[in-house]
Design an enzyme around this catalytic site. Structure first.
Site, PDB file in Angstrom:
ATOM      1  N   LYS A 178       0.834  -1.198   0.000  1.00 37.27           N
ATOM      2  CA  LYS A 178       0.000   0.000   0.000  1.00 37.27           C
ATOM      3  C   LYS A 178       0.879   1.263   0.000  1.00 37.27           C
ATOM      4  O   LYS A 178       2.098   1.174   0.136  1.00 37.27           O
ATOM      5  CB  LYS A 178      -0.935  -0.009   1.212  1.00 37.27           C
TER       6      LYS A 178
HETATM    7  C1  LIG Z   1     -10.223  -1.837  -0.934  1.00 31.16           C
HETATM    8  C2  LIG Z   1      -9.581  -2.673   0.126  1.00 31.16           C
HETATM    9  N1  LIG Z   1     -10.179  -2.774   1.327  1.00 31.16           N
HETATM   10  C3  LIG Z   1      -9.647  -3.502   2.313  1.00 31.16           C
HETATM   11  C4  LIG Z   1      -8.458  -4.178   2.143  1.00 31.16           C
HETATM   12  C5  LIG Z   1      -7.908  -5.000   3.259  1.00 31.16           C
HETATM   13  O1  LIG Z   1      -6.672  -4.529   3.672  1.00 31.16           O
HETATM   14  P1  LIG Z   1      -5.725  -5.414   4.587  1.00 31.16           P
HETATM   15  O2  LIG Z   1      -4.937  -6.295   3.683  1.00 31.16           O
HETATM   16  O3  LIG Z   1      -4.867  -4.433   5.307  1.00 31.16           O
HETATM   17  O4  LIG Z   1      -6.598  -6.179   5.494  1.00 31.16           O
HETATM   18  C6  LIG Z   1      -7.788  -4.114   0.916  1.00 31.16           C
HETATM   19  C7  LIG Z   1      -6.526  -4.815   0.702  1.00 31.16           C
HETATM   20  O5  LIG Z   1      -5.965  -4.874  -0.352  1.00 31.16           O
HETATM   21  C8  LIG Z   1      -8.378  -3.342  -0.126  1.00 31.16           C
HETATM   22  O6  LIG Z   1      -7.787  -3.256  -1.327  1.00 31.16           O
END
Ligand SMILES: Cc1ncc(COP(=O)(O)O)c(C=O)c1O
Length: 395
Positions: A178
Site C-alpha cells: 500500500k
Molecule cells: C479496498 C480494500 N479494502 C480492504 C483491504 C484490506 O486490507 P488489509 O490487507 O490491510 O486487510 C484491501 C486490501 O488490499 C483493499 O484493497
C-alpha cells in the site's frame, strides 16, 4: 521482471526496526502510540487506533456501529473481498452496488436505489486511491453512517482534506504494497472518544488496558485489568509501527513520485482512443495513485504480451458479487462489463525512469504488433475477454 507493486524501503526503515528490536519492547507499546498520534494528525482526526490490517479496522468499525444480523451494509462490488467480508463477519448482509465505469468507484445512483430501512452503513472505497465524491454520497446517505475504506488512499485528499476524516470512520491499510507500507497493519481514524476507547479495547481481546500502559503508568495493581466485552486480538505491534513512522514521513514524497508516473503514462497513452486512462487529479480530488488502471478491450492479450516482456500486470478486481461465496449471480452490468477491460500497470515509487519508459514502450509495441498503431492496414480483430465470471484453474 517489473512488478505491479513494490514497497519502497530505505535504510531509515531498517534502522527504525533495529532500534525497536534492541529496545526490548516489540509488541503493542510506545511506537504504536506514537504512530497513532502522528497518523491522526496527518489525517486530521482526533484519534487513530492502530490494528494489524484494514480488514480488522473494517470489522471494528462495524462493531462500533452495532451492525448485526438483519442489517444491511452497502458496498461497491469493485473492491477487495475484505470490504464485504467484514459485513458477513457481523452476520449482516452486504448489499453490492454497481460502480461508475469511468472511476470504478460506487455508482451513487445505485446506492440511492439500494438504501432500505435496514441499511446501517455504507462503505465507499476510494478505488485506486482516488477519493469518491464524499459530499454527494453524504447527501444521498442522509445520516446513514459512512465508513470510508481508505485501503488504497493514504495521502489522498478530497477538497483539501485527507480521506478518512470526512465520513464517520476511516479505515486504512498498511499492507505490504500500500502507499504507506508496514508489512501488515491498519488503522481506524475517528473523532468520537467513546468509539476510540471501545475500539482500543476490542483490538486487544476486550481488555481495558494494554500491557505497556499498565506497566508504564500504574504504580500499583499494574497486573490487574478488566474485560467487559469480548474482542479479537488484532492490534498493531511496535516493529510495524516503527516502519510506519518512517513511511509516514516519506508518504508525500512517495505519492508525488506515483503522481509523476501516472502523469507520464497518461501523456504517453492520451492519444489512443482504443484505451482509456484513469481520470486525472483535479483541484478537489487528489489521488494517492495506488493503482494505475488502464481500460482496453484487448486486456487479456495485452497482459500476455507484457508478461513476455518481463512486465507484470494485475486486474483489480473481479467484481466480488461474482465469487461463489456471494452467489455468483451476474446483476451489476457496469462492473461486469468494465471488469473485462481493466488492467493495472506497474505503479510504485521506486520505479526508475527506465522502468516507466519500458512499460510505455511495451504497451505501444503491443498495439503496433496488432496493427492499431503505425500502419495503414485496418486494425486486426482481437479477442475480447469472455463474459466476466471468475474462472477456477483445473485442479
Ligand atoms: C479496498 C480494500 N479494502 C480492504 C483491504 C484490506 O486490507 P488489509 O490487507 O490491510 O486487510 C484491501 C486490501 O488490499 C483493499 O484493497
Amino acid at each position: 521482471m517489473i512488478q505491479v507493486f513494490k514497497p519502497s524501503m530505505t535504510q531509515e526503515e531498517i534502522d527504525a526496526v533495529a532500534e525497536v528490536l534492541r529496545s526490548g519492547w516489540i509488541g503493542l507499546g510506545p511506537k504504536t502510540a506514537e504512530f497513532e498520534e502522528k497518523f491522526a494528525q496527518f489525517v486530521g482526526t482526533t484519534y487513530a487506533v492502530a490494528v494489524n490490517s484494514c480488514t480488522a479496522a473494517l470489522d471494528l468499525a462495524l462493531k462500533l456501529l452495532d451492525v448485526n444480523h438483519g442489517h444491511e451494509v452497502i458496498v461497491p462490488t469493485m473492491t477487495f473481498v475484505s470490504t464485504a467480508h467484514c459485513v458477513a463477519y457481523r452476520l449482516a448482509m452486504p448489499v453490492f452496488a454497481d460502480v461508475d465505469p469511468h472511476t470504478l468507484a460506487l455508482d451513487l445512483e445505485d446506492v440511492r436505489r439500494k438504501i432500505t430501512r435496514r441499511t446501517r452503513a455504507i462503505i465507499p472505497v476510494h478505488y485506486s486511491g482516488r477519493p469518491i465524491d464524499l459530499d454527494a454520497l453524504k447527501e444521498i446517505a442522509g445520516g446513514i453512517p459512512i465508513i470510508e475504506d481508505c485501503a488504497h488512499a493514504a495521502g489522498a485528499r478530497y477538497k483539501g482534506r485527507s480521506v478518512g476524516s470526512i465520513g464517520d470512520i476511516g479505515c486504512f491499510s498498511f499492507h505490504a504494497v500500500k502507499t504507506l507500507a508496514m508489512g501488515d497493519g491498519g488503522a481506524l481514524t475517528l473523532n468520537n472518544e467513546p468509539w476510540m476507547q471501545r475500539s482500543r479495547r476490542l483490538r486487544w481481546l476486550g481488555i481495558d488496558k494494554g500491557t505497556w500502559d499498565r506497566t508504564s503508568t500504574d504504580k500499583s495493581y499494574w497486573w490487574q485489568y478488566f474485560v467487559d466485552e469480548i474482542g479479537l486480538k488484532c492490534h498493531l505491534n511496535d516493529i510495524a509501527a516503527a516502519i510506519g513512522l518512517v513511511q509516514l514521513r516519506r508518504l508525500e514524497a512517495m505519492n508525488a513520485r506515483r503522481r509523476e508516473i501516472a502523469r507520464r503514462y497518461g501523456e504517453a497513452f492520451a492519444a489512443y482512443d482504443f484505451m482509456e486512462t484513469p481520470p486525472a487529479d483535479t483541484a478537489d480530488v487528489q489521488s494517492s495513485w495506488h493503482i494505475y488502471c488502464l481500460k482496453t478491450p484487448q486486456r487479456d492479450d495485452l497482459c500476455q504480451f507484457l508478461q513476455q516482456k518481463g512486465i507484470a500486470t494485475g486486474v483489480h478486481y473481479t467484481p466480488i458479487h461474482l465469487y461463489s461465496c456471494y452467489g455468483n449471480r451476474p446483476r451489476l452490468p457496469q462492473a461486469e462489463e468494465v471488469f473485462k477491460r481493466i488492467v493495472s500497470l506497474p505503479m510504485y515509487p521506486d520505479m526508475s525512469d527506465a522502468d516507466i519508459q519500458q512499460v510505455i514502450d511495451s504497451v505501444t509495441q503491443y498495439y503496433v504488433t496488432v496493427g492499431f498503431i503505425g500502419t495503414r492496414k485496418a486494425p486486426l480483430k482481437l479477442p475480447h475477454a469472455e463474459a466476466g465470471q471468475p474462472k477456477r484453474a483445473a485442479a
